[in-house]
Design an enzyme around this catalytic site. Structure first.
Site, PDB file in Angstrom:
ATOM      1  N   LYS A 221      48.802  35.986  37.079  1.00  0.00           N
ATOM      2  CA  LYS A 221      47.956  37.160  37.283  1.00  0.00           C
ATOM      3  C   LYS A 221      47.776  37.489  38.762  1.00  0.00           C
ATOM      4  O   LYS A 221      47.390  38.606  39.098  1.00  0.00           O
ATOM      5  CB  LYS A 221      46.599  36.988  36.600  1.00  0.00           C
ATOM      6  CG  LYS A 221      45.644  36.021  37.260  1.00  0.00           C
ATOM      7  CD  LYS A 221      44.289  36.075  36.563  1.00  0.00           C
ATOM      8  CE  LYS A 221      43.272  35.182  37.268  1.00  0.00           C
ATOM      9  NZ  LYS A 221      41.941  35.284  36.650  1.00  0.00           N
ATOM     10  N   ASP A 222      48.070  36.525  39.655  1.00  0.00           N
ATOM     11  CA  ASP A 222      47.972  36.768  41.095  1.00  0.00           C
ATOM     12  C   ASP A 222      49.248  37.374  41.669  1.00  0.00           C
ATOM     13  O   ASP A 222      49.280  37.734  42.851  1.00  0.00           O
ATOM     14  CB  ASP A 222      47.692  35.455  41.847  1.00  0.00           C
ATOM     15  CG  ASP A 222      46.304  34.910  41.589  1.00  0.00           C
ATOM     16  OD1 ASP A 222      45.418  35.698  41.210  1.00  0.00           O
ATOM     17  OD2 ASP A 222      46.104  33.690  41.765  1.00  0.00           O
TER      18      ASP A 222
ATOM     19  N   ARG B  86      38.339  44.653  37.475  1.00  0.00           N
ATOM     20  CA  ARG B  86      38.435  44.819  36.021  1.00  0.00           C
ATOM     21  C   ARG B  86      37.138  44.399  35.346  1.00  0.00           C
ATOM     22  O   ARG B  86      36.561  45.141  34.543  1.00  0.00           O
ATOM     23  CB  ARG B  86      39.601  43.980  35.475  1.00  0.00           C
ATOM     24  CG  ARG B  86      39.618  43.888  33.940  1.00  0.00           C
ATOM     25  CD  ARG B  86      40.645  42.879  33.452  1.00  0.00           C
ATOM     26  NE  ARG B  86      40.406  41.525  33.897  1.00  0.00           N
ATOM     27  CZ  ARG B  86      39.609  40.650  33.272  1.00  0.00           C
ATOM     28  NH1 ARG B  86      38.970  41.004  32.171  1.00  0.00           N
ATOM     29  NH2 ARG B  86      39.460  39.412  33.737  1.00  0.00           N
ATOM     30  N   ARG B  87      36.693  43.178  35.661  1.00  0.00           N
ATOM     31  CA  ARG B  87      35.469  42.686  35.028  1.00  0.00           C
ATOM     32  C   ARG B  87      34.271  43.560  35.384  1.00  0.00           C
ATOM     33  O   ARG B  87      33.419  43.853  34.545  1.00  0.00           O
ATOM     34  CB  ARG B  87      35.218  41.231  35.440  1.00  0.00           C
ATOM     35  CG  ARG B  87      36.194  40.245  34.805  1.00  0.00           C
ATOM     36  CD  ARG B  87      36.030  38.850  35.382  1.00  0.00           C
ATOM     37  NE  ARG B  87      36.921  37.877  34.738  1.00  0.00           N
ATOM     38  CZ  ARG B  87      37.412  36.809  35.346  1.00  0.00           C
ATOM     39  NH1 ARG B  87      37.123  36.573  36.612  1.00  0.00           N
ATOM     40  NH2 ARG B  87      38.201  35.969  34.684  1.00  0.00           N
TER      41      ARG B  87
ATOM     42  N   ARG C 169      33.343  35.960  45.507  1.00  0.00           N
ATOM     43  CA  ARG C 169      34.702  35.461  45.694  1.00  0.00           C
ATOM     44  C   ARG C 169      34.743  33.952  45.814  1.00  0.00           C
ATOM     45  O   ARG C 169      33.732  33.299  46.002  1.00  0.00           O
ATOM     46  CB  ARG C 169      35.320  36.105  46.939  1.00  0.00           C
ATOM     47  CG  ARG C 169      35.619  37.594  46.754  1.00  0.00           C
ATOM     48  CD  ARG C 169      36.634  38.071  47.771  1.00  0.00           C
ATOM     49  NE  ARG C 169      37.876  37.349  47.620  1.00  0.00           N
ATOM     50  CZ  ARG C 169      38.536  36.795  48.628  1.00  0.00           C
ATOM     51  NH1 ARG C 169      38.061  36.860  49.858  1.00  0.00           N
ATOM     52  NH2 ARG C 169      39.661  36.163  48.417  1.00  0.00           N
TER      53      ARG C 169
ATOM     54  N   ARG D 157      32.560  29.363  43.243  1.00  0.00           N
ATOM     55  CA  ARG D 157      31.755  30.305  42.457  1.00  0.00           C
ATOM     56  C   ARG D 157      30.682  29.580  41.650  1.00  0.00           C
ATOM     57  O   ARG D 157      29.554  30.070  41.514  1.00  0.00           O
ATOM     58  CB  ARG D 157      32.669  31.143  41.560  1.00  0.00           C
ATOM     59  CG  ARG D 157      33.380  32.250  42.339  1.00  0.00           C
ATOM     60  CD  ARG D 157      34.224  33.122  41.446  1.00  0.00           C
ATOM     61  NE  ARG D 157      35.545  32.553  41.243  1.00  0.00           N
ATOM     62  CZ  ARG D 157      36.454  33.072  40.427  1.00  0.00           C
ATOM     63  NH1 ARG D 157      36.154  34.150  39.719  1.00  0.00           N
ATOM     64  NH2 ARG D 157      37.641  32.523  40.311  1.00  0.00           N
TER      65      ARG D 157
ATOM     66  N   CYS E 122      45.314  45.654  43.280  1.00  0.00           N
ATOM     67  CA  CYS E 122      43.946  45.130  43.319  1.00  0.00           C
ATOM     68  C   CYS E 122      42.918  46.251  43.382  1.00  0.00           C
ATOM     69  O   CYS E 122      41.718  45.996  43.376  1.00  0.00           O
ATOM     70  CB  CYS E 122      43.783  44.205  44.522  1.00  0.00           C
ATOM     71  SG  CYS E 122      44.659  42.637  44.340  1.00  0.00           S
TER      72      CYS E 122
END
Length: 320
Positions: free
Chosen positions: A95-96, A143-144, A161, A167, A255
């Protein structure tokens, strides 16, 4: 021709970021290669490479990713090392990864996909619905953020981040009431039972493209490495990601664009669900398509075209 295998005297060099999750993914890759070729651990050398995206000052400043750069933040230095021959392969969270690789490099190996769902993480609450009005949610994902604000415009979403441990530390300090992590990361770190997390069903929050999948990048001309990686390649994951990444590429995903998608395979049929959102959550467009697994990338392109038609010419005005 006999495959020339790595050895302790001439190990295969595996490049990775240095976060606990990145290292866990590199160790999984090494373990699979060891098992496939009955090789000792020291036939592989894991090399940690610090990327621009790992800069601690950027993480602590909680600057939005789009202000710092794009997905290449987490791959540029690793790919430069591979092009230079310092490492032989690079292990990434798919996904990165940008949908296009630098000249001379290729991704053609995927490990079996882990749980693609998001995890709702909070010491106080169990779900999005449980959050009180005005609760603070920490996330660095556009997205979230968009998906949350579409469901709950009353929430206060703040930038959050860092790697999984960073986190969680911020969450414990009360910076936010909850955050979201990838289920796959918690599973790979053996943390799911230790962290106050609840899996979010994909019908409630469609995940990021390729979430939960590990990919391995190599130099195109390196035939030995290609043959070795073929032994641990997972076809079904590759087929699912072929559809998802084609969908992302056709929408010019970056992004700055909130995009979600997930492909599933049943028998010979692939189903792809896709979602396109405005960053403030004010509008969400979704669609799905099914077809033969052999047409995975074509299905991704078709679904992207359908969503672009739904969106109309004004949908991306916020980007200008």
């Amino acid at each position: 021709m006999t495959l020339s295998l790595p050895s302790p005297a001439s190990p295969l060099k595996i490049g990775t970021r240095g976060s606990p999750l990145a290292l866990a993914q590199a160790h999984e890759t090494r373990a699979r290669l060891m098992a496939a070729f009955d090789l000792p651990q020291d036939a592989f050398l894991i090399t940690v490479i610090k990327t621009t995206g790992d800069n601690r000052q950027m993480i602590e400043a909680d600057r939005p990713l789009k202000e710092i750069g794009n997905k290449g933040l987490f791959t540029k230095e690793i790919e430069e090392a591979m092009s230079a021959g310092t490492i032989d392969i690079a292990v990434h969270s798919t996904k990165d990864m940008p949908t296009q690789q630098p000249q001379g490099l290729i991704i053609d190996c995927f490990l079996p996909r882990e749980d693609p769902r998001d995890a709702f993480v909070s010491p106080q609450y169990r779900s999005i619905a449980d959050l009180p009005k005005g609760a603070t949610v920490g996330t660095s994902s556009l997205r979230r953020r968009a998906q949350l604000l579409h469901q709950r415009p009353d929430l206060n979403v703040v930038e959050f981040r860092g790697n999984v441990q960073t986190r969680l530390e911020k969450l414990n300090k009360g910076v936010a009431d909850c955050t979201f992590l990838a289920m796959a990361g918690l599973v790979r770190l053996n943390m799911f039972t230790e962290v106050p997390a609840t899996a979010v069903e994909t019908t409630d929050m469609l995940p990021a493209i390729a979430q939960g999948a590990i990919c391995i990048e190599r130099r195109i001309e390196d035939r030995r490495t290609k043959d070795m990686l073929a032994a641990i390649h997972h076809d079904e994951t590759a087929q699912r990601l072929s559809a998802e990444r084609a969908f992302l590429a056709a929408l010019d995903g970056s992004c700055e664009t909130p995009i979600a998608g997930l492909a599933d395979i049943t028998g010979d049929t692939l189903r792809l669900r896709g979602e396109l959102l405005r960053p403030d959550g004010s509008e969400v467009l979704n669609a799905e398509i099914s077809g033969p697994v052999t047409q995975a990338s074509e299905l991704g392109n078709t679904l992207a075209a359908q969503l672009r038609e739904k969106a109309g010419p004004d949908f991306f005005d916020w980007m200008t």
